[in-house]
Scaffold this active site. Structure first.
Site, PDB file in Angstrom:
ATOM      1  CG  HIS A 264      89.515 -18.990 -31.004  1.00 42.38           C
ATOM      2  ND1 HIS A 264      88.720 -20.014 -31.431  1.00 42.38           N
ATOM      3  CD2 HIS A 264      89.033 -18.600 -29.804  1.00 42.38           C
ATOM      4  CE1 HIS A 264      87.784 -20.228 -30.524  1.00 42.38           C
ATOM      5  NE2 HIS A 264      87.954 -19.386 -29.524  1.00 42.38           N
ATOM      6  CD  GLU A 319      89.133 -14.276 -23.096  1.00 45.11           C
ATOM      7  OE1 GLU A 319      88.545 -13.302 -22.614  1.00 45.11           O
ATOM      8  OE2 GLU A 319      88.877 -15.447 -22.808  1.00 45.11           O
TER       9      GLU A 319
HETATM   10  N1  COA Z   1     100.804 -15.488 -29.655  1.00 49.19           N
HETATM   11  C1  COA Z   1     101.920 -15.991 -30.204  1.00 49.19           C
HETATM   12  N2  COA Z   1     101.942 -17.158 -30.861  1.00 49.19           N
HETATM   13  C2  COA Z   1     100.803 -17.848 -30.949  1.00 49.19           C
HETATM   14  C3  COA Z   1      99.583 -17.362 -30.412  1.00 49.19           C
HETATM   15  C4  COA Z   1      99.625 -16.135 -29.738  1.00 49.19           C
HETATM   16  N3  COA Z   1      98.517 -15.631 -29.167  1.00 49.19           N
HETATM   17  N4  COA Z   1      98.591 -18.254 -30.642  1.00 49.19           N
HETATM   18  C5  COA Z   1      99.156 -19.263 -31.315  1.00 49.19           C
HETATM   19  N5  COA Z   1     100.486 -19.021 -31.497  1.00 49.19           N
HETATM   20  C6  COA Z   1     101.464 -19.866 -32.166  1.00 49.19           C
HETATM   21  C7  COA Z   1     101.615 -21.195 -31.417  1.00 49.19           C
HETATM   22  O1  COA Z   1     102.627 -21.091 -30.407  1.00 49.19           O
HETATM   23  C8  COA Z   1     101.999 -22.113 -32.534  1.00 49.19           C
HETATM   24  O2  COA Z   1     103.367 -21.909 -32.817  1.00 49.19           O
HETATM   25  P1  COA Z   1     104.385 -23.141 -33.016  1.00 49.19           P
HETATM   26  O3  COA Z   1     103.772 -23.965 -34.102  1.00 49.19           O
HETATM   27  O4  COA Z   1     105.671 -22.442 -33.383  1.00 49.19           O
HETATM   28  O5  COA Z   1     104.416 -23.813 -31.677  1.00 49.19           O
HETATM   29  C9  COA Z   1     101.210 -21.567 -33.721  1.00 49.19           C
HETATM   30  O6  COA Z   1     100.927 -20.210 -33.431  1.00 49.19           O
HETATM   31  C10 COA Z   1      99.909 -22.265 -34.003  1.00 49.19           C
HETATM   32  O7  COA Z   1      99.124 -22.271 -32.807  1.00 49.19           O
HETATM   33  P2  COA Z   1      97.606 -22.755 -32.854  1.00 49.19           P
HETATM   34  O8  COA Z   1      97.564 -24.187 -33.292  1.00 49.19           O
HETATM   35  O9  COA Z   1      96.818 -21.782 -33.627  1.00 49.19           O
HETATM   36  O10 COA Z   1      97.206 -22.647 -31.327  1.00 49.19           O
HETATM   37  P3  COA Z   1      96.200 -23.565 -30.474  1.00 49.19           P
HETATM   38  O11 COA Z   1      94.982 -23.892 -31.264  1.00 49.19           O
HETATM   39  O12 COA Z   1      96.940 -24.694 -29.849  1.00 49.19           O
HETATM   40  O13 COA Z   1      95.850 -22.565 -29.305  1.00 49.19           O
HETATM   41  C11 COA Z   1      95.081 -20.641 -28.211  1.00 49.19           C
HETATM   42  C12 COA Z   1      94.810 -21.631 -29.341  1.00 49.19           C
HETATM   43  C13 COA Z   1      93.878 -19.729 -28.035  1.00 49.19           C
HETATM   44  C14 COA Z   1      95.289 -21.416 -26.895  1.00 49.19           C
HETATM   45  C15 COA Z   1      96.355 -19.820 -28.562  1.00 49.19           C
HETATM   46  O14 COA Z   1      96.139 -19.091 -29.737  1.00 49.19           O
HETATM   47  C16 COA Z   1      96.779 -18.903 -27.414  1.00 49.19           C
HETATM   48  O15 COA Z   1      97.484 -19.352 -26.501  1.00 49.19           O
HETATM   49  N6  COA Z   1      96.380 -17.606 -27.452  1.00 49.19           N
HETATM   50  C17 COA Z   1      96.728 -16.713 -26.368  1.00 49.19           C
HETATM   51  C18 COA Z   1      95.810 -16.943 -25.192  1.00 49.19           C
HETATM   52  C19 COA Z   1      94.417 -16.401 -25.441  1.00 49.19           C
HETATM   53  O16 COA Z   1      94.245 -15.284 -25.921  1.00 49.19           O
HETATM   54  N7  COA Z   1      93.411 -17.221 -25.055  1.00 49.19           N
HETATM   55  C20 COA Z   1      92.016 -16.845 -25.178  1.00 49.19           C
HETATM   56  C21 COA Z   1      91.325 -17.678 -26.204  1.00 49.19           C
HETATM   57  S1  COA Z   1      89.669 -17.097 -26.489  1.00 49.19           S
END
Ligand code: COA
Length: 378
Positions: A264, A319
């Protein structure tokens, strides 16, 4: 002819802009709200001061929507679904049956705006009317695409019960509508998420509430925001069984894929909405048969994410447990995001009211990183 303003080779260049920039506006304070506080570090969420867990346990969606719009806690507040205007129904009938429910909902709200023409400034009555309209519109589209006739609202039913009734043609069991109502409460509001911020930008131009919600639905559609729960179901189906789950999860992480329902932008602790929905999912009468798999996958995924990203806490988000609740009440995965949007109407419209009450046009700066001023090639 001479042009006295034409640039010359010695034109002064703009001073370098060294102000800090945060990609994705992460960590940037972009407004003030009294609607909800998302405490990402401690995994806490309050609506106007009230804890989300208490609201789920003791409240209803109409009472929570009313709280967000007015600031008053009235546990007896009621809200039924509203009829779909003829022009909107005709628009929904004209859509291809293969249209995505989010596209149909966005189109329905747009047609509602064209029909009702809600003027600026937005009002609580407009917020209530739109929130009561959209469940009927989504239910109508879900039936039209199956060749069935839409069901008229039953004013004696509360909004979530009414939505399920209009979707299926049958009155839902109380436990079923209670489970979905809990989902609507946790989905109602969540600070400056992408779709809510979008809604505030739109109303900030003194546009209307329908346009703000249309834009918010378009934003919610993306899988990084509202599209995750149906992908949770897809991912669990691909894993198939507990025995295969760990290998599948490792493979996905090796391919740098995202595990849906984890991570998140704001929460660094367990999402309190996931905790509330896990309780609801486990207590449901008609649990999906994969709930047991989901619970075991959650533990594995948390362990593997912690191994891969030791410095970035990635925890379960709302989710993950929205998926079993939505499935358990009988919704097909392609209706999940649109149903989330119905729940978020309360928050979107409450933010629209809050923005309009002390509006300043939202127009940030952007740093130019293109070529320096130059002459067109001759
Ligand atoms: N699965 C695998 N890896 C993940 C991840 C997940 N669910 N969420 C984050 N990461 C990874 C990213 O790819 C990133 O890796 P990198 O630095 O090697 O590229 C690292 O963790 C840090 O990511 P972060 O900065 O925390 O993500 P964000 O703030 O840009 O994105 C979300 C937040 C929610 C978009 C992201 O966590 C995600 O795509 N989750 C899955 C989709 C989801 O469940 N969405 C509903 C949100 S309520």
């Amino acid at each position: 002819m001479t042009n006295s303003t034409a640039p010359t080779a010695t034109a002064p260049s703009a001073a370098p802009d060294n102000r800090p920039y945060s990609p994705g506006l992460e960590g940037v304070l972009a407004g003030e709200t009294s609607l909800s506080q998302v405490d990402g570090a401690n995994g806490r969420l309050i609506y106007r001061g009230y804890r989300i867990g208490d609201l789920v346990e003791h409240g209803t969606y109409p009472a929570v929507a009313n709280l967000l719009w007015t600031g008053d806690w009235d546990p007896a507040a009621r809200m039924a679904t509203a009829p779909v205007p003829d022009a909107v129904l005709a628009t929904l009938r004209a859509l291809p049956k293969t249209a995505k429910p989010m596209d149909a909902l966005r189109t329905a709200v747009s047609a509602w705006g064209a029909t009702e023409a809600p003027p600026y400034p937005p009002t609580v009555e407009q917020a209530r009317a739109l929130t009561a309209f959209s469940p009927s519109a989504l239910a109508a589209f879900a039936r039209i695409r199956e060749g069935k006739e839409p069901v008229e609202p039953d004013p004696s039913l509360d909004l979530v019960e009414g939505f399920l009734y209009q979707l299926t043609g049958d009155r839902p069991e109380p436990a079923t509508s209670r489970a979905l109502d809990a989902y609507f409460i946790v989905g109602a509001e969540h600070g400056f998420n992408a779709s809510t911020f979008t809604a505030r930008v739109v109303i900030g131009t003194n546009s209307d509430i329908a346009s703000a919600v249309v834009a918010a639905i378009g934003t919610m559609k993306g899988p990084l925001h509202g599209g995750a729960p149906s992908e949770v179901v897809d991912q669990l189906a691909k894993m198939g069984s507990v025995e295969h789950a760990e290998a599948w999860l490792r493979g996905a992480l090796d391919r740098h894929e995202r595990l849906m329902g984890f991570g998140h932008r704001v929460y660094r602790a367990y999402d309190p909405r996931a905790a509330a929905l896990r309780k609801v999912a486990e207590g449901m009468e008609h649990k999906p048969d994969w709930l047991h798999l989901a619970i075991q996958v959650e533990d594995m995924a948390l362990r593997l994410l912690a191994e891969k990203y030791p410095d970035r806490p990635l925890k379960t988000n709302v989710e993950f447990y929205a998926a079993p609740v939505l499935s358990g009440v009988g919704l097909t995965p392609d209706l999940f995001t649109a149903t989330f949007s119905l729940a978020r109407h309360a928050g979107w419209t409450a933010h629209v009211l809050e923005q309009a009450a002390s509006n300043r046009l939202i127009r940030p700066d952007v740093r130019y990183i293109g070529p320096a001023e130059r002459d067109l090639p001759s």
